[in-house]
Design a protein around this motif. Structure first.
Motif, PDB file in Angstrom:
ATOM      1  N   PHE A 319       0.817  -1.212  -0.022  1.00 26.95           N
ATOM      2  CA  PHE A 319      -0.099   0.047  -0.045  1.00 26.95           C
ATOM      3  C   PHE A 319       0.775   1.248  -0.084  1.00 26.95           C
ATOM      4  O   PHE A 319       0.702   2.102  -0.794  1.00 26.95           O
ATOM      5  CB  PHE A 319      -1.034  -0.012   1.324  1.00 26.95           C
ATOM      6  N   PHE A 320       2.058   1.178   0.750  1.00 23.37           N
ATOM      7  CA  PHE A 320       2.920   2.354   0.800  1.00 23.37           C
ATOM      8  C   PHE A 320       3.631   2.591  -0.468  1.00 23.37           C
ATOM      9  O   PHE A 320       3.725   3.762  -0.879  1.00 23.37           O
ATOM     10  CB  PHE A 320       4.121   2.052   2.000  1.00 23.37           C
ATOM     11  N   PHE A 321       4.132   1.352  -1.024  1.00 22.39           N
ATOM     12  CA  PHE A 321       4.851   1.620  -2.087  1.00 22.39           C
ATOM     13  C   PHE A 321       4.000   2.107  -3.611  1.00 22.39           C
ATOM     14  O   PHE A 321       4.348   3.024  -4.346  1.00 22.39           O
ATOM     15  CB  PHE A 321       5.050  -0.065  -2.762  1.00 22.39           C
ATOM     16  N   PHE A 322       2.590   1.888  -3.338  1.00 21.22           N
ATOM     17  CA  PHE A 322       1.481   2.035  -4.397  1.00 21.22           C
ATOM     18  C   PHE A 322       1.284   3.619  -4.382  1.00 21.22           C
ATOM     19  O   PHE A 322       1.448   4.283  -5.396  1.00 21.22           O
ATOM     20  CB  PHE A 322       0.332   1.358  -4.594  1.00 21.22           C
ATOM     21  N   ALA A 323       1.036   3.953  -3.256  1.00 24.21           N
ATOM     22  CA  ALA A 323       0.975   5.651  -2.960  1.00 24.21           C
ATOM     23  C   ALA A 323       1.946   6.245  -3.100  1.00 24.21           C
ATOM     24  O   ALA A 323       2.076   7.507  -3.644  1.00 24.21           O
ATOM     25  CB  ALA A 323       0.143   5.625  -1.609  1.00 24.21           C
ATOM     26  N   ALA A 324       3.137   5.706  -2.741  1.00 23.87           N
ATOM     27  CA  ALA A 324       4.556   6.443  -2.892  1.00 23.87           C
ATOM     28  C   ALA A 324       4.690   6.812  -4.514  1.00 23.87           C
ATOM     29  O   ALA A 324       5.301   7.728  -4.835  1.00 23.87           O
ATOM     30  CB  ALA A 324       5.657   5.666  -2.408  1.00 23.87           C
ATOM     31  N   ALA A 325       4.428   5.561  -5.362  1.00 20.31           N
ATOM     32  CA  ALA A 325       4.595   6.049  -6.691  1.00 20.31           C
ATOM     33  C   ALA A 325       3.828   6.943  -7.187  1.00 20.31           C
ATOM     34  O   ALA A 325       4.281   7.619  -8.092  1.00 20.31           O
ATOM     35  CB  ALA A 325       4.340   4.483  -7.380  1.00 20.31           C
ATOM     36  N   VAL A 326       2.458   7.162  -6.977  1.00 23.21           N
ATOM     37  CA  VAL A 326       1.645   8.268  -7.322  1.00 23.21           C
ATOM     38  C   VAL A 326       2.355   9.403  -6.885  1.00 23.21           C
ATOM     39  O   VAL A 326       2.229  10.327  -7.603  1.00 23.21           O
ATOM     40  CB  VAL A 326       0.215   8.107  -7.035  1.00 23.21           C
ATOM     41  N   ILE A 327       2.536   9.617  -5.341  1.00 20.95           N
ATOM     42  CA  ILE A 327       3.019  10.792  -4.906  1.00 20.95           C
ATOM     43  C   ILE A 327       4.459  11.354  -5.542  1.00 20.95           C
ATOM     44  O   ILE A 327       4.576  12.534  -5.941  1.00 20.95           O
ATOM     45  CB  ILE A 327       3.258  10.692  -3.440  1.00 20.95           C
ATOM     46  N   VAL A 328       5.304  10.458  -5.710  1.00 19.06           N
ATOM     47  CA  VAL A 328       6.478  10.809  -6.162  1.00 19.06           C
ATOM     48  C   VAL A 328       6.618  11.205  -7.722  1.00 19.06           C
ATOM     49  O   VAL A 328       6.986  12.274  -8.204  1.00 19.06           O
ATOM     50  CB  VAL A 328       7.467   9.605  -6.253  1.00 19.06           C
ATOM     51  N   MET A 329       5.501  10.407  -8.549  1.00 17.04           N
ATOM     52  CA  MET A 329       5.476  11.129 -10.202  1.00 17.04           C
ATOM     53  C   MET A 329       4.857  12.096 -10.128  1.00 17.04           C
ATOM     54  O   MET A 329       5.144  13.272 -10.881  1.00 17.04           O
ATOM     55  CB  MET A 329       4.779   9.917 -10.657  1.00 17.04           C
ATOM     56  N   ASN A 330       3.826  12.542  -8.957  1.00 21.66           N
ATOM     57  CA  ASN A 330       3.182  13.906  -9.066  1.00 21.66           C
ATOM     58  C   ASN A 330       4.053  14.848  -8.806  1.00 21.66           C
ATOM     59  O   ASN A 330       4.139  15.742  -9.565  1.00 21.66           O
ATOM     60  CB  ASN A 330       2.101  13.918  -8.017  1.00 21.66           C
ATOM     61  N   THR A 331       4.997  14.654  -8.004  1.00 23.48           N
ATOM     62  CA  THR A 331       6.030  15.441  -7.372  1.00 23.48           C
ATOM     63  C   THR A 331       6.950  16.032  -8.835  1.00 23.48           C
ATOM     64  O   THR A 331       7.394  17.073  -8.806  1.00 23.48           O
ATOM     65  CB  THR A 331       6.957  15.208  -6.145  1.00 23.48           C
ATOM     66  N   VAL A 332       7.544  14.726  -9.312  1.00 20.59           N
ATOM     67  CA  VAL A 332       8.362  14.960 -10.428  1.00 20.59           C
ATOM     68  C   VAL A 332       7.603  15.874 -11.522  1.00 20.59           C
ATOM     69  O   VAL A 332       8.238  16.763 -12.077  1.00 20.59           O
ATOM     70  CB  VAL A 332       8.650  13.507 -11.024  1.00 20.59           C
ATOM     71  N   ALA A 333       6.439  15.535 -11.601  1.00 24.77           N
ATOM     72  CA  ALA A 333       5.537  16.468 -12.720  1.00 24.77           C
ATOM     73  C   ALA A 333       5.527  17.918 -12.189  1.00 24.77           C
ATOM     74  O   ALA A 333       5.811  18.763 -13.283  1.00 24.77           O
ATOM     75  CB  ALA A 333       4.258  15.701 -12.917  1.00 24.77           C
ATOM     76  N   ASP A 334       5.260  18.149 -11.001  1.00 21.61           N
ATOM     77  CA  ASP A 334       5.359  19.474 -10.544  1.00 21.61           C
ATOM     78  C   ASP A 334       6.922  20.175 -10.663  1.00 21.61           C
ATOM     79  O   ASP A 334       6.878  21.437 -10.870  1.00 21.61           O
ATOM     80  CB  ASP A 334       4.928  19.706  -9.076  1.00 21.61           C
ATOM     81  N   LEU A 335       7.876  19.403 -10.496  1.00 22.69           N
ATOM     82  CA  LEU A 335       9.229  19.806 -10.666  1.00 22.69           C
ATOM     83  C   LEU A 335       9.610  20.246 -12.127  1.00 22.69           C
ATOM     84  O   LEU A 335      10.476  20.982 -12.467  1.00 22.69           O
ATOM     85  CB  LEU A 335      10.218  18.962  -9.984  1.00 22.69           C
ATOM     86  N   VAL A 336       9.034  19.326 -13.013  1.00 16.71           N
ATOM     87  CA  VAL A 336       9.384  19.357 -14.458  1.00 16.71           C
ATOM     88  C   VAL A 336       8.850  20.596 -15.005  1.00 16.71           C
ATOM     89  O   VAL A 336       9.407  21.256 -15.886  1.00 16.71           O
ATOM     90  CB  VAL A 336       9.153  17.781 -15.227  1.00 16.71           C
ATOM     91  N   TYR A 337       7.366  20.725 -14.862  1.00 12.57           N
ATOM     92  CA  TYR A 337       6.620  21.671 -15.462  1.00 12.57           C
ATOM     93  C   TYR A 337       7.104  23.107 -15.429  1.00 12.57           C
ATOM     94  O   TYR A 337       7.296  23.891 -16.771  1.00 12.57           O
ATOM     95  CB  TYR A 337       5.137  21.666 -15.011  1.00 12.57           C
TER      96      TYR A 337
END
Length: 346
Positions: A319-337
């Protein structure tokens, strides 16, 4: 730069990107990373208490219904720390999780992190293949639909995308198994009903066997997921099509195809870039049902297997891994934009 060149230049050209304030971006990035850290901590806490609401005794489930003495059950509970007060279990869990220790699986008697690492390549093979295909397909069909909006092709593309996007992935997977694995009417069974390999194959034959097993689950994921990318790309391109820089490009005598590829599409892809990162994390987390339906030996199938026990450390870790995947990718998107569009993050 002439006025014509200024009108045609994309909004994310290099000079503009270089002018982005470094300190402003650092503050923006720090805020996003800090928010992600708080979200991960919230997931850690939520996962611990959420799965303890599942009815059933993990220790009794692990015995497989065999007659076990009270002393043996008590020994198992001591071994896994289930005899401790909940608050102490919680503090022990959080303390170990912060050091990378997600506990020991009840049913496999192995570290949770090892089980996740073991199953992760299989999930990445499935989700990575599907991700590339539905991203490329969604962007291609989205640009075509927008450039010829209102036409028959646009209506068919958007209608099919909306219909498939609303279909539950497990239902579509079961339907594909019935039609193309079991066979129905004149359609013979062409694909395996589940699993990742038939066994006994080596070399090229093994790779072809895995690819054969991969086809139906990949089709399921692509069919369900490509519609969102198509709709976002189409909407963004429609917003760009009225821009003055496109009118200027056409006035210079550029062909309509060049105007679309060189000027309209690059600017319209900015929202799609964010969606790509979000989808990458969401696809890893949302593959549970597809892997379960097709008996694919990845993280999704492991999660279903752990949930049926319930194997609390393994369920919590996944559960933590799945949620972390979403959170990390959202953060990467925010940093790249902001790197693509300097107007963001200032």
């Amino acid at each position: 730069m002439s006025s014509v060149q200024k009108a045609v230049a994309p909004i994310f050209d290099e000079p503009a990107a270089r002018n982005t304030s470094g300190s402003a971006y650092l503050r923006y990035g720090a805020g996003k990373v800090g928010g992600a850290a708080v979200s991960l901590l919230a997931v850690l806490v939520t996962g611990f208490f959420l799965f303890r609401l599942i009815p059933g005794d993990p220790v009794k489930t692990m015995t497989g219904g065999r007659p076990v003495s009270t002393e043996q059950l008590a020994s198992y509970r001591r071994e896994f720390g289930l005899d401790l007060p909940v608050w102490q279990q919680f503090t022990d869990y959080c303390g170990k999780a912060l050091t990378g220790d997600l506990g020991t699986s009840y049913q496999f008697r192995a570290p949770v992190l090892d089980k996740i690492t073991e199953a992760l390549p299989n999930t990445l093979l499935l989700t990575g293949t599907a991700f590339v295909l539905y991203t490329v397909l969604g962007i291609f069909l989205g640009t075509r639909a927008a450039w010829r909006h209102g036409g028959l092709g646009d209506k068919l593309n958007t209608g099919l995308a909306l219909a498939l996007y609303s279909v539950p992935s497990f239902w579509l997977g079961l339907l594909l198994i019935i039609v193309f694995s079991v066979g129905i009417g004149p359609i013979p069974g062409l694909f395996p009903t589940g699993g990742m390999e038939s066994g006994g194959e080596e070399g090229l034959a093994y790779l072809l066997d895995v690819a054969h097993h991969l086809i139906l689950p990949v089709i399921t994921l692509v069919a369900v997921e490509y519609g969102q990318t198509l709709l976002v790309t189409r909407s963004a391109l429609l917003d760009e099509m009225g821009g003055d820089y496109l009118t200027t490009a056409r006035a210079k005598g550029l062909r309509d195809d060049l105007v679309r590829r060189r000027h309209a599409v690059p600017n319209a892809l900015l929202p799609t870039v964010t969606l790509v990162f979000v989808n990458l994390g969401r696809t890893v987390a949302g593959v549970i049902l597809v892997e379960t339906v097709f008996s694919w030996p990845g993280l999704g199938g492991l999660f279903y297997q752990a949930l049926s026990v319930p194997d609390l450390p393994l369920v919590q870790g996944l559960f933590f891994f799945f949620a972390a995947a979403v959170i990390v990718m959202n953060t990467v998107a925010d940093l790249v934009y902001p790197l693509l569009d300097p107007r963001v993050g200032r």
